[in-house]
Every structure is written in C-alpha cells, then in structure tokens.
Enzyme design. Structure first.
Site, PDB file in Angstrom:
ATOM      1  N   HIS A  42      22.061  22.469 -11.200  1.00  0.00           N
ATOM      2  CA  HIS A  42      22.748  21.413 -10.463  1.00  0.00           C
ATOM      3  C   HIS A  42      23.677  20.591 -11.337  1.00  0.00           C
ATOM      4  O   HIS A  42      24.771  20.221 -10.949  1.00  0.00           O
ATOM      5  CB  HIS A  42      21.710  20.463  -9.838  1.00  0.00           C
ATOM      6  CG  HIS A  42      21.392  20.828  -8.438  1.00  0.00           C
ATOM      7  ND1 HIS A  42      20.127  20.760  -7.917  1.00  0.00           N
ATOM      8  CD2 HIS A  42      22.189  21.243  -7.440  1.00  0.00           C
ATOM      9  CE1 HIS A  42      20.154  21.132  -6.653  1.00  0.00           C
ATOM     10  NE2 HIS A  42      21.395  21.423  -6.336  1.00  0.00           N
ATOM     11  N   ARG A  69      31.217  40.005  -3.771  1.00  0.00           N
ATOM     12  CA  ARG A  69      30.356  41.094  -4.261  1.00  0.00           C
ATOM     13  C   ARG A  69      28.928  40.814  -3.789  1.00  0.00           C
ATOM     14  O   ARG A  69      28.151  40.170  -4.482  1.00  0.00           O
ATOM     15  CB  ARG A  69      30.380  41.133  -5.792  1.00  0.00           C
ATOM     16  CG  ARG A  69      31.687  41.614  -6.406  1.00  0.00           C
ATOM     17  CD  ARG A  69      31.550  41.673  -7.925  1.00  0.00           C
ATOM     18  NE  ARG A  69      32.567  42.496  -8.544  1.00  0.00           N
ATOM     19  CZ  ARG A  69      33.651  42.026  -9.151  1.00  0.00           C
ATOM     20  NH1 ARG A  69      33.867  40.728  -9.213  1.00  0.00           N
ATOM     21  NH2 ARG A  69      34.519  42.845  -9.714  1.00  0.00           N
ATOM     22  N   GLU A  95      38.980  53.005  -5.225  1.00  0.00           N
ATOM     23  CA  GLU A  95      38.543  53.008  -6.622  1.00  0.00           C
ATOM     24  C   GLU A  95      38.191  54.406  -7.103  1.00  0.00           C
ATOM     25  O   GLU A  95      37.860  54.608  -8.263  1.00  0.00           O
ATOM     26  CB  GLU A  95      37.395  52.013  -6.859  1.00  0.00           C
ATOM     27  CG  GLU A  95      36.334  51.984  -5.811  1.00  0.00           C
ATOM     28  CD  GLU A  95      35.349  50.831  -5.950  1.00  0.00           C
ATOM     29  OE1 GLU A  95      35.360  50.107  -6.954  1.00  0.00           O
ATOM     30  OE2 GLU A  95      34.546  50.669  -5.023  1.00  0.00           O
ATOM     31  N   ASN A 116      38.981  48.237 -11.699  1.00  0.00           N
ATOM     32  CA  ASN A 116      37.954  48.353 -12.756  1.00  0.00           C
ATOM     33  C   ASN A 116      37.374  49.763 -12.733  1.00  0.00           C
ATOM     34  O   ASN A 116      37.194  50.396 -13.774  1.00  0.00           O
ATOM     35  CB  ASN A 116      36.822  47.346 -12.541  1.00  0.00           C
ATOM     36  CG  ASN A 116      37.337  45.931 -12.411  1.00  0.00           C
ATOM     37  OD1 ASN A 116      38.466  45.651 -12.790  1.00  0.00           O
ATOM     38  ND2 ASN A 116      36.524  45.037 -11.867  1.00  0.00           N
ATOM     39  N   ASP A 117      37.087  50.241 -11.535  1.00  0.00           N
ATOM     40  CA  ASP A 117      36.563  51.603 -11.424  1.00  0.00           C
ATOM     41  C   ASP A 117      37.685  52.629 -11.397  1.00  0.00           C
ATOM     42  O   ASP A 117      37.573  53.676 -12.025  1.00  0.00           O
ATOM     43  CB  ASP A 117      35.702  51.727 -10.162  1.00  0.00           C
ATOM     44  CG  ASP A 117      34.298  51.200 -10.414  1.00  0.00           C
ATOM     45  OD1 ASP A 117      33.729  51.542 -11.464  1.00  0.00           O
ATOM     46  OD2 ASP A 117      33.787  50.441  -9.575  1.00  0.00           O
ATOM     47  N   CYS A 170      41.464  43.940  -6.045  1.00  0.00           N
ATOM     48  CA  CYS A 170      40.414  43.001  -6.442  1.00  0.00           C
ATOM     49  C   CYS A 170      39.820  43.333  -7.803  1.00  0.00           C
ATOM     50  O   CYS A 170      38.858  42.725  -8.233  1.00  0.00           O
ATOM     51  CB  CYS A 170      39.326  42.922  -5.378  1.00  0.00           C
ATOM     52  SG  CYS A 170      38.594  44.521  -5.016  1.00  0.00           S
TER      53      CYS A 170
HETATM   54  C1  PEP Z   1      36.531  47.360  -9.112  1.00  0.00           C
HETATM   55  O1  PEP Z   1      35.957  48.413  -9.346  1.00  0.00           O
HETATM   56  O2  PEP Z   1      37.699  47.115  -9.471  1.00  0.00           O
HETATM   57  C2  PEP Z   1      35.841  46.275  -8.402  1.00  0.00           C
HETATM   58  C3  PEP Z   1      36.474  45.173  -8.043  1.00  0.00           C
HETATM   59  O3  PEP Z   1      34.517  46.452  -8.163  1.00  0.00           O
HETATM   60  P1  PEP Z   1      33.364  46.154  -9.246  1.00  0.00           P
HETATM   61  O4  PEP Z   1      33.996  45.555 -10.454  1.00  0.00           O
HETATM   62  O5  PEP Z   1      32.402  45.261  -8.565  1.00  0.00           O
HETATM   63  O6  PEP Z   1      32.841  47.546  -9.485  1.00  0.00           O
HETATM   64 MG    MG Z   2      34.132  48.893  -8.336  1.00  0.00          MG
END
Ligand code: PEP
Ligand code: MG
Length: 577
Positions: A191, A298, A433, A456-457, A504
C-alpha cells in the site's frame, strides 16, 4: 558510512536530502491483568475507538483533499474496521466476560486476526491484515496515551527512512518537506508503494536491514528509477546526481502536458497509445500516464503466485474492475498465456524440453477446455461494464482461432440462455506472434476484428533465438529488415480487410522503432505506462507520410545497425522528418 544500497523502486524519480528516521514503534506486548470494573474498562476501550475514529476521519478528509476520493478509500476501509463487530465486539466481549484490561484484549484479539489473514494466499486479504494492524495500533496508542511522530508536521526537507510505512503514515507526509522515502521491507504492490506513486514522490521499498544503520541527518540520494539509495555520497556523486535530477525534473515537467492529449503525428494522423498491464494496480498508473486504453491485459498474472485456479467469480471481479476504471476506453484482455517462462505449478503440467515451442497459451486452453471456458464466462459476464475486446494468444493455424471462437460463442449462448447480460458487440482479435500466422495474416484477417503483434515472441521465433537465453540475445533485433518486413505484411493484411492492427510487444514502446512503426501504418501502440508520454511527444514531432517513405527505404538496408543509424539520423538534432 559511504554506501550504495539496492532496493525496489516503488515510485520513480530522484531525491537528495537528509535522512529523517522513523523508529519502529517499540514492540509492546501488554500483560494480562484483571480489572475490577469491566464495564468502565469497556468504556475506556470504546473511548479509544472513538478517538481513532476522529483521527481517521480527519486523515480521510485531508487525503481526499490532497489526492482525490479514490485514494481516500483506504481510510474508508480503516473506519469500517472500527465498526467491524467480528473484531470490536470480540474485544468488548473479552473485556466484559474475562474482566481483563483493554490493552490485552485488543492485542490478543487483533493478533489472531492479523496472523490468520497474513497467511492467506489472497493478496487482498493479506493487505487487510496490514490495515487491521494499522488501525488497532492506533487504538492502542490512544489507550496507552502514547504518541506517534506526526509526519504532517515535518518542516525541514528530508527523506524518510523507516521500517515500513503504513498507508496512514504515507498519506500524512508533509509534501512540502518530504522529498522521498525508503523502507526496510515492502514490495512494489504494498500500500505504501501505491500511495507513493499517487503522491508522485520517489520511493524505494524493501531496501533491507542495512537501512537500520543510517544515522539521522545523513545525506541520502534516492534514484528510485534504478532502485538505488546512496548513503553519504561523495561530492562527485552528489554533483552527478544533482545534474541527473535537474534533467529528470525538466523532462518530467515537459512531458506532463501530454497526459490529456490525443496522440497524433505532425501531419495529423491519429494513432492510439495504450498500456500493457498485468495487475489491477497497473490500471491507475496507465491512466496517470495518459493511456488511451489498455492494449494488453496479461491475465495469466491473475493465475500466478497462488495455489489454485482463480474462480469464475474472482476473475469476473477483476475484469469488471479494469473495465469500470477505464470508463469506456478500450480494454484488450488476452486469454490465459501460460507456458514458456510462465509456469503454474499447481496445474502439474508435464515437463517439456522446449517449453516455448510446447503446449503454451491457447494450445493449453484448447486442451483443457474447462480452464478456458471458466475464463471466457468471466470475461463475457464482465463485458457489459466497459469497452472490452478479447484477444487469443499464440495462434499458428486458422483452426485454432476458429475453435477458440466457437467455444466463445457457445459460452455466450449458454450465458444468455441463463438470463445473463453480455455486451452486444465484443471485438475478438488475435496476437500475431508465430511466424506462420504472420505470413498468412491475410487468411486470418477475415476472421478477426483486430491483430496485435507480439514482437517479444515473434522475434524469438523468427530468429530461432530463445528469449530467455542471454547468449543468443544479440539476435533480438526488432529493427532488423526481416522483422520490419514481417510487420509490414501483417499491417497490410489487416488494413486490406479493414481491420485495425496494434502491437503489444516491447518494440511498441521503443523510441527508435516508433518512427518506423508509425511509417508502416501501425494503428495502436501498447507499452508499459511509463513509456506513453515520451512516445506521444515523439510522435507529435514526426510526419507519418515522410516516415512511410523512410520505412520503405530502411527495409532495403541489410542490418539492424544500419537501420538504427538511419532512424537516428532522421530524428535527431532538429532534423526531424
Ligand atoms: C509478446 O510476445 O510480444 C507479448 C506481448 O506477449 P508476452 O510477452 O506476454 O509473451
Ligand atoms: Mg507472447
């Protein structure tokens, strides 16, 4: 004692001031004693409760004045504890039935509540334990006639050093004097950390027992963005941090004016800057940073750090909370993405030799439909409380998307048949992805309302480089021509079918990638809240049309390095296209 101490940055910023130590309240364990007149002892207890009530009403009013009604809600909760019959009546009963002193009855009863709640898995219940400790400590001080340092009376510039700060301590800080605080214990979600972020003062929590050696008046430097506390800095360090602070403050003041603006390029093309969130507390931060919506919730974080699956009801409450808080702004909620590096031990899934290529995300949900259906029902029921969009992760082939949509439709029909209200129209989209989905995006576009590119993936699969493996991390190259071409392909495929395309993955908030993504026609950029204002300011300086041509040119270069140099040349030194 020159020293650098590492903790968790709970609220960003830099502060330089002398230490003001708040000593932990001396541990006080009242001894049991018999009283002759239990009734007057009960009245003494009730009097202390009334005084605590008066304190809290005053703190609530001043918090509401300083920070707004939602921040004052904590104290609404504290006032309710004072009226909680389970606690207060139990204490009165102990005084009356056993003829014991009020201090002892208060201590015994509250301790059993605190111990029970602090062992719960549910974070909210654990926080309630902290609240009860705070409130009963206040009653105890009134019973004993002891005083706590009044933090609203501090007048000299200082950095507070404490074991921990209660929400009421934090709300009472005199912001005219307190430059920041640092605590021995605590986490980003405690908090006091949440209050620090809303008060917008730099804070480090969980800095550990070394803090206990700091003497009053020692000069301290907090660099909360890095989670570093310098104790008694050298004059060189001090000069360095003073300059860093001046730069930070100037930049922050400049960026603040972008909070309530829409995002548009210099040639007036609108794009959306939205936030990635994982926990309910992140929503406020997204709003404070001018997010135009949530581009990625997420949801797997609702499933983590506990011993069993969250129920439909619990999930419904979480989704409803986010939707209501975002008040009609778009909220993209991604269905469970477990697997890879995100494990749920209680699901007892078989070990896989390549977890990132294994039964992740939607693959798992289709294999365990009961898991998936519970989440979908919670989402559908929450849908009427805001502008919700559902997104499926890790799709490789069209059949997966169609099956997920079929199950969603089935759950929707069931709910409606049960007489539940579901929003008329819920956009359904998918993450891009997996390279297979990216190259055939045109085939998927007919079946979705939107795409969100998960770089990211996508990058790890494109480059065949495990995102967790340091030794191949040099292959994480978001601006490599191969990645940019793939992104272009997805955006074009979406646009041709009139579908919006967002991103994202971390790349969306990367200031070097943003001009290229703007040029490629990306519509929605979803990033961590702290990146939104710098991105909005950057985009306002760029011409979309010009960057559309630059992006094409960039993709003819052969390496990421050349592309980064190309982008920098065209964005720096007043030579902004
Ligand atoms: C991604 O893969 O870009 C993504 C946003 O998902 P995460 O990072 O949760 O795998
Ligand atoms: Mg991902």
């Amino acid at each position: 004692m020159k020293q650098s101490i590492k903790g968790t940055g709970a609220s960003p910023g830099l502060a330089i001031a002398k230490a003001y130590l708040i000593k932990p309240e001396e541990a006080y364990t009242p001894v049991q004693s018999k009283v002759d007149q239990p009734e007057s002892e009960a009245a003494r207890f009730q009097d202390a409760v009334r005084q605590a009530q008066a304190d809290l009403q005053q703190i609530r009013a001043s918090t509401e004045h300083k920070l707004g009604a939602d921040k004052a809600e904590i104290f609404e909760g504290h006032l309710m504890i004072l009226e909680d019959p389970d606690l207060i009546d139990a204490i009165l009963e102990q005084i009356r039935d056993n003829a014991v002193n009020a201090e002892y009855a208060l201590y015994e009863t509250s301790q059993s509540f605190i111990e029970m709640l602090s062992q719960m898995d549910d974070e909210l219940l654990r926080e309630r334990a902290v609240d009860i400790k705070d409130v009963t400590g206040r009653i105890m001080r009134h019973l004993r006639g002891t005083q706590q340092a009044d933090l609203s009376l501090l007048t000299e510039e200082c950095i507070i050093v404490a074991e921990d700060l209660t929400p009421s301590d934090t709300a009472q800080l005199n912001l005219g004097a307190v430059r920041g605080f640092v605590t021995v214990i605590g986490s980003r979600t405690s908090h006091s950390a949440i209050m620090a972020r809303s008060l917008d003062i730099p804070a480090i929590v969980g800095a550990g027992p070394e803090l206990r050696h700091i003497r009053p008046g020692t000069l301290l430097v907090i660099d909360a963005s890095e989670g570093i506390l310098l104790v008694d800095p050298t004059s060189e360090e001090l000069a360095e941090y003073r300059e860093k602070k001046t730069r930070y403050d100037r930049r922050k003041a400049e960026l603040a004016r972008w909070v309530n603006r829409q995002t548009a390029s210099r040639d007036d093309r609108r794009v959306e800057l939205v936030a990635n969130i994982g926990k309910l507390e992140d929503v406020q931060k997204a709003l404070d940073n001018g997010a135009e919506g949530i581009g990625l919730f997420r949801t797997e974080f609702l499933y983590m750090g506990r011993k069993e699956l969250p129920s439909e009801e619990e999930q419904f409450g979480s989704y409803k909370f986010v939707l209501e808080k975002m008040a009609g702004k778009p909220v993209v909620i991604r269905t469970l993405d477990i697997g890879g590096d995100k494990e749920l031990p209680y699901l007892d899934l078989p070990k896989e030799s390549n977890p990132f290529l294994g039964q992740r995300a939607l693959r798992l949900c289709l294999e365990r439909p009961e898991l998936f259906r519970t989440q979908l029902r919670a989402l559908l029921r929450a849908s009427r409380f805001g502008n919700m969009k559902i997104m499926f992760p890790m799709i490789a082939v069209l059949e997966e998307l169609l099956e997920a949509k079929r199950i969603l439709e089935e759950e929707k029909r069931k709910l409606v048949a049960e007489g539940q209200t579901v929003a008329e129209r819920i956009e359904v989209g998918m993450m891009i992805e997996v390279p297979a989905a990216a190259v055939s995006a045109d085939l998927f576009a007919k079946e979705v309302d939107f795409f969100s590119i998960g770089t990211n993936d996508l990058i790890q699969y494109m480059m065949a480089a495990d995102r967790m493996n340091e030794t191949v991390s040099y292959l994480y190259q978001p601006c490599h021509p191969s990645i940019l071409r793939m992104i272009r392909m997805v955006i074009v495929a979406g646009r041709q079918q009139g579908k919006w395309v967002g991103m994202c993955g971390e790349m969306a908030g990367d200031e070097t990638a943003i001009p290229l993504l703007l040029g490629l026609g990306l519509h929605e950029f979803s990033m961590s809240a702290g990146s939104i204002l710098p991105a909005r300011e950057l985009i306002s300086r760029l011409s979309q049309e010009q960057w559309s041509a630059f992006a094409e040119q960039a993709m003819t270069l052969t390496s990421q390095e050349d592309i980064l140099t190309f982008v920098r040349t065209h964005t720096q030194g007043g030579h902004q296209a």
